[in-house]
Design an enzyme around this catalytic site. Sequence first.
Site, PDB file in Angstrom:
ATOM      1  N   GLY A  14      24.601  16.882  16.233  1.00 50.31           N
ATOM      2  CA  GLY A  14      25.686  16.268  17.011  1.00 50.31           C
ATOM      3  C   GLY A  14      26.030  17.089  18.246  1.00 50.31           C
ATOM      4  CB  CYS A  61      20.595  18.620   8.604  1.00 55.60           C
ATOM      5  SG  CYS A  61      22.171  19.464   8.463  1.00 55.60           S
ATOM      6  N   GLY A  62      20.811  19.772  11.932  1.00 53.65           N
ATOM      7  CA  GLY A  62      20.701  20.952  12.807  1.00 53.65           C
ATOM      8  C   GLY A  62      21.257  22.210  12.162  1.00 53.65           C
ATOM      9  CG  HIS A  93      24.018  12.271  17.011  1.00 54.10           C
ATOM     10  ND1 HIS A  93      24.901  12.925  16.195  1.00 54.10           N
ATOM     11  CD2 HIS A  93      22.779  12.679  16.634  1.00 54.10           C
ATOM     12  CE1 HIS A  93      24.243  13.716  15.359  1.00 54.10           C
ATOM     13  NE2 HIS A  93      22.942  13.584  15.608  1.00 54.10           N
ATOM     14  CB  CYS A 117      27.476  17.701  13.341  1.00 51.05           C
ATOM     15  SG  CYS A 117      26.047  16.613  13.276  1.00 51.05           S
ATOM     16  CD  GLU A 161      27.678  15.759   9.759  1.00 45.76           C
ATOM     17  OE1 GLU A 161      26.706  15.504   9.021  1.00 45.76           O
ATOM     18  OE2 GLU A 161      28.051  16.907  10.027  1.00 45.76           O
TER      19      GLU A 161
HETATM   20  N1  LIG Z   1      25.427  17.962   9.849  1.00 43.61           N
HETATM   21  C1  LIG Z   1      24.089  17.754  10.221  1.00 43.61           C
HETATM   22  C2  LIG Z   1      23.600  16.359  10.253  1.00 43.61           C
HETATM   23  C3  LIG Z   1      23.441  15.844   8.845  1.00 43.61           C
HETATM   24  C4  LIG Z   1      22.895  14.467   8.816  1.00 43.61           C
HETATM   25  C5  LIG Z   1      23.852  13.439   9.307  1.00 43.61           C
HETATM   26  N2  LIG Z   1      24.999  13.297   8.456  1.00 43.61           N
HETATM   27  C6  LIG Z   1      23.098  12.116   9.392  1.00 43.61           C
HETATM   28  O1  LIG Z   1      23.196  11.288   8.463  1.00 43.61           O
HETATM   29  O2  LIG Z   1      22.392  11.919  10.378  1.00 43.61           O
HETATM   30  C7  LIG Z   1      23.704  18.584  11.419  1.00 43.61           C
HETATM   31  O3  LIG Z   1      24.159  19.727  11.473  1.00 43.61           O
HETATM   32  O4  LIG Z   1      22.917  18.152  12.249  1.00 43.61           O
END
Ligand SMILES: N[C@@H](CCC[C@H](N)C(=O)O)C(=O)O
Length: 262
Positions: free
Chosen positions: A210, A59-60, A149, A207, A198
């Site tokens: 993302g 999670c970034g 992604h 994200c 997400e």
């Molecule tokens: N919001 C996050 C990513 C969190 C994980 C994502 N929902 C997944 O399941 O890959 C970010 O900021 O990178």
Amino acid sequence: MIDNRSSEKPILTPEQAVKWCDRHFGIGADGVIFALPGQNGTDYTMRIFNSDGSEPEMCGNGIRCLAAFLSDLEGMSRTKNYYRIHTLAGVITPQLAVDGVKVDMGLPRLLAGEIPTTLAPADAKVINQPLEVAGKTWDVTCVSMGNPHCITFVEDVAAISLESIGPQFEHHPVFPQRTNTEFIEVVSRDYLKMRVWERGAGITLACGTGACASLVAGVLNDKCDRTATIELPGGPLEIQWSEVDQRIYMTGPAERVFTGKY
Ligand SMILES: N[C@@H](CCC[C@H](N)C(=O)O)C(=O)O
């Protein structure tokens, strides 16, 4: 963010995390992040549960928050301003700066088998490839930042019905581990607007992984430069895909909202 430094395992179960993330009957969050003891010579380990209880690799935004959280926990005793964090996506290195946190997010992974997606043979890249979703053909590019992604470029990002289209990308059979999906509007070669659906959390305001994946997709499709601002509903992030080491660097804020016992 949970101070989990005294135990090797998260102190919540995924089911408990789901309850904590409930915006009506819990605290309310996109996910829960645990600061655990380091492994293999790292300073700390980060584990995450999405708000649906699933566990992503990375999670970034979370790792920027984790760096700020650890810095607060360590207080004045800290001797350095960066951390080596063990994650399920490898070792990630956030560095505290005056205006936020800069994170070495590592190398993007581009092969279909690494995403994973069945949109192409496992050893091929998925760049600008058609995908049928919700009765429409979308040209998609797939990038892994440790987590999957799927990026698509659109004329007007505000016009996308995220709530109805997002889940259909997330659960599309070509993504065996589901996917995060980013809709990107190119404003200029160094400014992109992004909205995200997400995996495991739905619509969120930002994200980090993302944003990194979207910049990579923009470069691969010759839509943006290797350094750009990504504007998200929660605020901008600065992303760079270094020509020197091919790693992705993300810079953005991390601010404490409150602390408490639950
Ligand atoms: N919001 C996050 C990513 C969190 C994980 C994502 N929902 C997944 O399941 O890959 C970010 O900021 O990178």
